[in-house]
Design an enzyme around this catalytic site. Structure first.
Site, PDB file in Angstrom:
ATOM      1  CE  LYS A 155      72.256  19.857  38.815  1.00 56.56           C
ATOM      2  NZ  LYS A 155      71.115  19.645  38.899  1.00 56.56           N
ATOM      3  CE1 TYR A 212      73.340  24.148  36.831  1.00 59.37           C
ATOM      4  CE2 TYR A 212      75.762  23.727  35.751  1.00 59.37           C
ATOM      5  CZ  TYR A 212      74.187  23.523  36.127  1.00 59.37           C
ATOM      6  OH  TYR A 212      73.793  22.200  35.382  1.00 59.37           O
ATOM      7  CB  THR A 229      76.000  19.146  35.524  1.00 59.94           C
ATOM      8  OG1 THR A 229      76.863  19.703  34.543  1.00 59.94           O
ATOM      9  CG2 THR A 229      76.172  19.635  36.621  1.00 59.94           C
ATOM     10  CG  ASP A 230      80.156  17.788  32.231  1.00 57.62           C
ATOM     11  OD1 ASP A 230      79.528  18.775  32.364  1.00 57.62           O
ATOM     12  OD2 ASP A 230      80.563  17.536  30.896  1.00 57.62           O
ATOM     13  CD  GLU A 231      78.993  23.489  33.615  1.00 58.52           C
ATOM     14  OE1 GLU A 231      78.918  24.386  34.540  1.00 58.52           O
ATOM     15  OE2 GLU A 231      78.464  23.642  32.486  1.00 58.52           O
TER      16      GLU A 231
HETATM   17  P1  NAD Z   1      66.290  24.356  32.138  1.00 55.35           P
HETATM   18  O1  NAD Z   1      66.767  25.362  32.814  1.00 55.35           O
HETATM   19  O2  NAD Z   1      65.986  24.316  30.721  1.00 55.35           O
HETATM   20  O3  NAD Z   1      64.914  23.876  32.797  1.00 55.35           O
HETATM   21  C1  NAD Z   1      64.945  23.774  34.301  1.00 55.35           C
HETATM   22  C2  NAD Z   1      63.471  23.359  34.704  1.00 55.35           C
HETATM   23  O4  NAD Z   1      63.300  23.485  36.180  1.00 55.35           O
HETATM   24  C3  NAD Z   1      62.361  24.602  34.326  1.00 55.35           C
HETATM   25  O5  NAD Z   1      61.039  24.072  33.655  1.00 55.35           O
HETATM   26  C4  NAD Z   1      62.075  25.265  35.493  1.00 55.35           C
HETATM   27  O6  NAD Z   1      60.870  26.077  35.394  1.00 55.35           O
HETATM   28  C5  NAD Z   1      62.332  24.274  36.542  1.00 55.35           C
HETATM   29  N1  NAD Z   1      62.426  24.865  37.877  1.00 55.35           N
HETATM   30  C6  NAD Z   1      63.634  25.756  38.232  1.00 55.35           C
HETATM   31  N2  NAD Z   1      63.497  26.194  39.529  1.00 55.35           N
HETATM   32  C7  NAD Z   1      62.330  25.224  39.953  1.00 55.35           C
HETATM   33  C8  NAD Z   1      61.753  25.042  41.216  1.00 55.35           C
HETATM   34  N3  NAD Z   1      62.307  25.511  42.435  1.00 55.35           N
HETATM   35  N4  NAD Z   1      61.000  24.137  41.566  1.00 55.35           N
HETATM   36  C9  NAD Z   1      60.456  23.401  40.487  1.00 55.35           C
HETATM   37  N5  NAD Z   1      60.745  23.552  38.912  1.00 55.35           N
HETATM   38  C10 NAD Z   1      61.944  24.576  38.953  1.00 55.35           C
HETATM   39  O7  NAD Z   1      67.445  23.332  32.483  1.00 55.35           O
HETATM   40  P2  NAD Z   1      67.765  21.784  31.548  1.00 55.35           P
HETATM   41  O8  NAD Z   1      68.858  22.195  30.563  1.00 55.35           O
HETATM   42  O9  NAD Z   1      66.538  21.037  31.053  1.00 55.35           O
HETATM   43  O10 NAD Z   1      68.683  20.975  32.628  1.00 55.35           O
HETATM   44  C11 NAD Z   1      67.660  20.069  33.368  1.00 55.35           C
HETATM   45  C12 NAD Z   1      68.731  19.440  34.428  1.00 55.35           C
HETATM   46  O11 NAD Z   1      69.571  18.812  33.755  1.00 55.35           O
HETATM   47  C13 NAD Z   1      69.345  20.478  35.663  1.00 55.35           C
HETATM   48  O12 NAD Z   1      69.292  19.777  36.701  1.00 55.35           O
HETATM   49  C14 NAD Z   1      70.816  20.556  35.019  1.00 55.35           C
HETATM   50  O13 NAD Z   1      71.586  20.970  35.946  1.00 55.35           O
HETATM   51  C15 NAD Z   1      71.227  19.245  34.411  1.00 55.35           C
HETATM   52  N6  NAD Z   1      72.056  19.283  33.166  1.00 55.35           N
HETATM   53  C16 NAD Z   1      71.845  20.052  32.157  1.00 55.35           C
HETATM   54  C17 NAD Z   1      72.703  19.850  31.126  1.00 55.35           C
HETATM   55  C18 NAD Z   1      72.492  20.834  29.789  1.00 55.35           C
HETATM   56  O14 NAD Z   1      73.358  20.734  29.137  1.00 55.35           O
HETATM   57  N7  NAD Z   1      71.624  21.509  29.862  1.00 55.35           N
HETATM   58  C19 NAD Z   1      73.687  19.107  31.284  1.00 55.35           C
HETATM   59  C20 NAD Z   1      73.806  18.023  32.079  1.00 55.35           C
HETATM   60  C21 NAD Z   1      72.922  18.412  33.399  1.00 55.35           C
HETATM   61  O1  TDX Z   2      77.301  33.624  24.391  1.00 54.47           O
HETATM   62  C1  TDX Z   2      77.988  32.589  24.733  1.00 54.47           C
HETATM   63  N1  TDX Z   2      79.437  32.758  24.142  1.00 54.47           N
HETATM   64  C2  TDX Z   2      80.210  31.892  24.717  1.00 54.47           C
HETATM   65  O2  TDX Z   2      81.416  31.449  24.172  1.00 54.47           O
HETATM   66  C3  TDX Z   2      77.670  31.532  25.732  1.00 54.47           C
HETATM   67  C4  TDX Z   2      76.274  31.655  26.100  1.00 54.47           C
HETATM   68  C5  TDX Z   2      78.480  30.711  25.779  1.00 54.47           C
HETATM   69  N2  TDX Z   2      79.791  30.829  25.445  1.00 54.47           N
HETATM   70  C6  TDX Z   2      80.603  29.443  25.792  1.00 54.47           C
HETATM   71  C7  TDX Z   2      80.691  29.184  27.317  1.00 54.47           C
HETATM   72  C8  TDX Z   2      80.873  27.648  27.282  1.00 54.47           C
HETATM   73  O3  TDX Z   2      82.294  27.352  27.419  1.00 54.47           O
HETATM   74  O4  TDX Z   2      80.009  28.588  25.092  1.00 54.47           O
HETATM   75  C9  TDX Z   2      80.123  27.356  25.980  1.00 54.47           C
HETATM   76  C10 TDX Z   2      79.045  26.743  26.406  1.00 54.47           C
HETATM   77  O5  TDX Z   2      78.236  27.617  27.192  1.00 54.47           O
HETATM   78  P1  TDX Z   2      76.560  27.287  27.813  1.00 54.47           P
HETATM   79  O6  TDX Z   2      75.785  27.019  26.407  1.00 54.47           O
HETATM   80  O7  TDX Z   2      76.408  28.478  28.829  1.00 54.47           O
HETATM   81  O8  TDX Z   2      76.878  26.001  28.646  1.00 54.47           O
HETATM   82  P2  TDX Z   2      77.942  25.547  29.772  1.00 54.47           P
HETATM   83  O9  TDX Z   2      78.130  26.720  30.627  1.00 54.47           O
HETATM   84  O10 TDX Z   2      79.050  24.668  29.298  1.00 54.47           O
HETATM   85  O11 TDX Z   2      77.065  24.742  30.865  1.00 54.47           O
HETATM   86  C11 TDX Z   2      76.068  23.909  30.236  1.00 54.47           C
HETATM   87  O12 TDX Z   2      76.221  22.417  30.300  1.00 54.47           O
HETATM   88  C12 TDX Z   2      76.246  21.906  31.664  1.00 54.47           C
HETATM   89  C13 TDX Z   2      74.589  23.905  30.616  1.00 54.47           C
HETATM   90  O13 TDX Z   2      74.255  25.230  30.628  1.00 54.47           O
HETATM   91  C14 TDX Z   2      74.614  23.372  32.067  1.00 54.47           C
HETATM   92  O14 TDX Z   2      73.211  23.374  32.824  1.00 54.47           O
HETATM   93  C15 TDX Z   2      75.019  22.021  32.217  1.00 54.47           C
HETATM   94  O15 TDX Z   2      75.269  21.597  33.430  1.00 54.47           O
END
Ligand code: NAD
Ligand code: TDX
Length: 337
Positions: A155, A151, A126-128
Site C-alpha cells: 500500500k 500488505y 491505510t494508516d498502516e
Molecule cells: P476487501 O478485501 O474486503 O475488498 C477488496 C475488493 O477488491 C474485493 O471486492 C476484491 O474482489 C477486489 N479485488 C482484489 N484484487 C483485485 C484486482 N486485482 N482487480 C480488481 N479487483 C480486485 O477490502 P476492504 O476492507 O473493503 O478494503 C478496501 C480498501 O480500503 C483497500 O484498498 C484497503 O487497503 C483499504 N483500507 C481498508 C481498511 C480496513 O479496515 N478494512 C482500512 C483502511 C484502508
Molecule cells: O484472529 C485474529 N486475532 C487477533 O488478535 C485476527 C484476525 C486479528 N487479531 C489482531 C491483529 C490486529 O492487531 O486484531 C487486530 C486487527 O486485526 P485485523 O482485523 O486483521 O486488522 P489489521 O491487521 O489491523 O488491518 C486492518 O486495518 C487496516 C485491515 O485488514 C487492513 O486492510 C487495513 O488497512
C-alpha cells in the site's frame, strides 16, 4: 453526470460505499471493476445491482487492455481505487498477489488515467503505511511512511506512486489514509466479524500475542462519507488521514463482543503472535476536520452494537460465505444476462 470507475467495490468498504452513494448522488454513474477474489461478494450489492447509474464489470485492475477499454467505453473521468488485497495475515503467508494487485494494479490504473486525462483519482489507502506507534503520539499526514508488513509495504508503494504521478505529470490525485474499519459486510477473516461469528458458534477466539495491540476503530459509513468529501472537495496532491479517535486494545473489543452476546470469556485463546505485529495505530484526523469539515457521526458504542446486530440478522449472508455458495452468485446473476 460524473462517470466514475470505482474498483474493488464488491468488497467490504467499497460495497458499503456504493450502497450509500447510489442513493445519495444521482449525478454519479458508477462502473464497479472487481476481480471477485475470495473477498469480493456480489451479494453485498443486492440493493444496488439494478440501479440505472450502476454497472458491474468482472475483471482485474492489472489488465491494462480491459482498463483502457472501460475508460473509453464509459468515458471515465474519475477513479476511486478501493481494489486491493487487504488482509495482513494473508500477506504474511504469500506476498506476491499483494504486490501484483496493490502495486502493479494501481500502476495500470494511474497510467490509463493519465493517458485518458482523468479529472480526479482517489487512492484509498491505510494508516498502516505509517508503521507502528509507541504508547505516545498520533499519525499525522507528515508522519514518515514506514510500513512493516508485506500488505502495508504494498500500500505504501502505491501511495508513493500516486504522489509521483502528481509531482511528475501534474495528475489530479488525492489519497486517503484511514484506520481500522468495522461494520456490515466485513469478511469474517478480520478481527471483529471473526470474533462475532466464532462466539456465536462456540469456537475459540484466537488472540495474537498479549492482546494489547491497539487499533483505532472507525465505522465504515464514517469512512465512506469522508471518502466522498475528499473526492468532491479534497485538494489535489494532498493526503487526508481519516479516523474516529477510538483507540482500543484488541482484548477489550473481544471482551465487549462476548459480553454483548452473553458468551463466556473461556472462548478466548491466546495464540502465537502475528510476525511483525504492529503495536499501535492512532490517527490524527484534524486536517480533514479543519479543512473539509468532516467529523465522525457514529459513536463506537452505537455502531458496534449495530454491527453485531447486523451479523445476527444476516445469518444467511455469512453462512453462504462459510459454505462458499456466495462465489456462485456471479454466474447466477450475470452469466444469464
Ligand atoms: P476487501 O478485501 O474486503 O475488498 C477488496 C475488493 O477488491 C474485493 O471486492 C476484491 O474482489 C477486489 N479485488 C482484489 N484484487 C483485485 C484486482 N486485482 N482487480 C480488481 N479487483 C480486485 O477490502 P476492504 O476492507 O473493503 O478494503 C478496501 C480498501 O480500503 C483497500 O484498498 C484497503 O487497503 C483499504 N483500507 C481498508 C481498511 C480496513 O479496515 N478494512 C482500512 C483502511 C484502508
Ligand atoms: O484472529 C485474529 N486475532 C487477533 O488478535 C485476527 C484476525 C486479528 N487479531 C489482531 C491483529 C490486529 O492487531 O486484531 C487486530 C486487527 O486485526 P485485523 O482485523 O486483521 O486488522 P489489521 O491487521 O489491523 O488491518 C486492518 O486495518 C487496516 C485491515 O485488514 C487492513 O486492510 C487495513 O488497512
Amino acid at each position: 453526470m460524473k462517470n466514475i470507475l470505482v474498483t474493488g467495490a464488491s468488497g467490504f468498504i467499497g460495497s458499503n460505499y456504493l450502497n450509500h452513494i447510489l442513493d445519495e448522488r444521482d449525478d454519479y454513474n458508477i462502473i464497479n471493476l472487481d476481480k471477485l477474489t475470495y473477498a469480493g461478494n456480489l451479494e453485498n450489492l443486492k440493493q444496488s445491482e439494478n440501479k440505472k447509474n450502476y454497472h458491474f464489470v468482472k475483471g482485474d485492475i492489472c489488465n491494462g487492455e480491459l482498463v483502457d477499454y472501460l475508460f473509453q467505453k464509459f468515458n471515465i473521468k474519475y477513479v476511486i481505487n478501493f481494489a486491493a488485497e487487504s488482509h495482513v495475515d494473508r500477506s504474511i503467508l504469500g506476498s506476491k498477489v499483494f504486490y501484483e494487485t496493490n502495486v502493479i494494479g494501481t500502476n495500470v490504473l494511474l497510467e490509463t488515467a493519465r493517458r485518458r486525462e482523468v479529472e480526479k483519482f482517489l487512492q484509498v489507502s491505510t494508516d498502516e503505511v505509517y508503521g507502528s506507534l509507541g504508547t505516545e503520539g498520533l499519525f499525522t499526514e507528515e508522519t514518515p511512511i514506514s510500513p512493516n508488513s508485506p500488505y502495508s509495504s504494498s500500500k505504501a508503494a502505491a501511495d508513493m506512486m500516486v504522489q509521483a504521478f502528481h509531482h511528475t505529470y501534474g495528475m489530479p490525485v488525492v489519497t486517503t489514509r484511514c484506520s481500522n474499519n468495522y461494520g456490515p459486510f466485513q469478511f469474517p477473516e478480520k478481527l471483529i466479524p471473526l470474533v462475532i461469528l466464532n462466539s456465536l458458534s462456540g469456537k475459540k477466539l484466537p488472540v495474537y500475542g498479549d492482546g494489547m495491540n491497539v487499533r483505532d476503530w472507525i465505522y465504515v459509513i464514517d469512512h465512506n462519507k469522508a471518502i466522498d468529501l475528499v473526492f468532491e472537495k479534497g485538494r489535489v496532491g494532498e493526503v487526508y488521514n481519516i479516523g474516529a479517535s477510538n483507540e482500543m486494545p484488541n482484548i477489550q473489543i473481544i471482551k465487549l463482543i462476548l459480553q454483548y452476546l452473553k458468551k463466556s470469556e473461556d472462548l478466548i485463546e491466546y495464540v502465537k503472535d502475528r510476525p511483525g505485529h504492529d503495536r499501535r495505530y492512532a490517527i490524527d484526523s484534524s486536517k480533514i476536520q479543519n479543512e473539509l469539515g468532516w467529523k465522525p457521526e457514529f459513536s463506537f458504542e452505537q455502531a458496534i452494537e449495530h454491527t453485531i446486530e447486523w451479523y445476527l440478522e444476516n445469518k444467511q449472508w455469512w453462512q453462504r460465505i462459510i459454505s462458499g455458495d456466495y462465489l456462485k452468485y456471479y454466474n447466477l446473476q450475470y452469466n444469464k444476462r
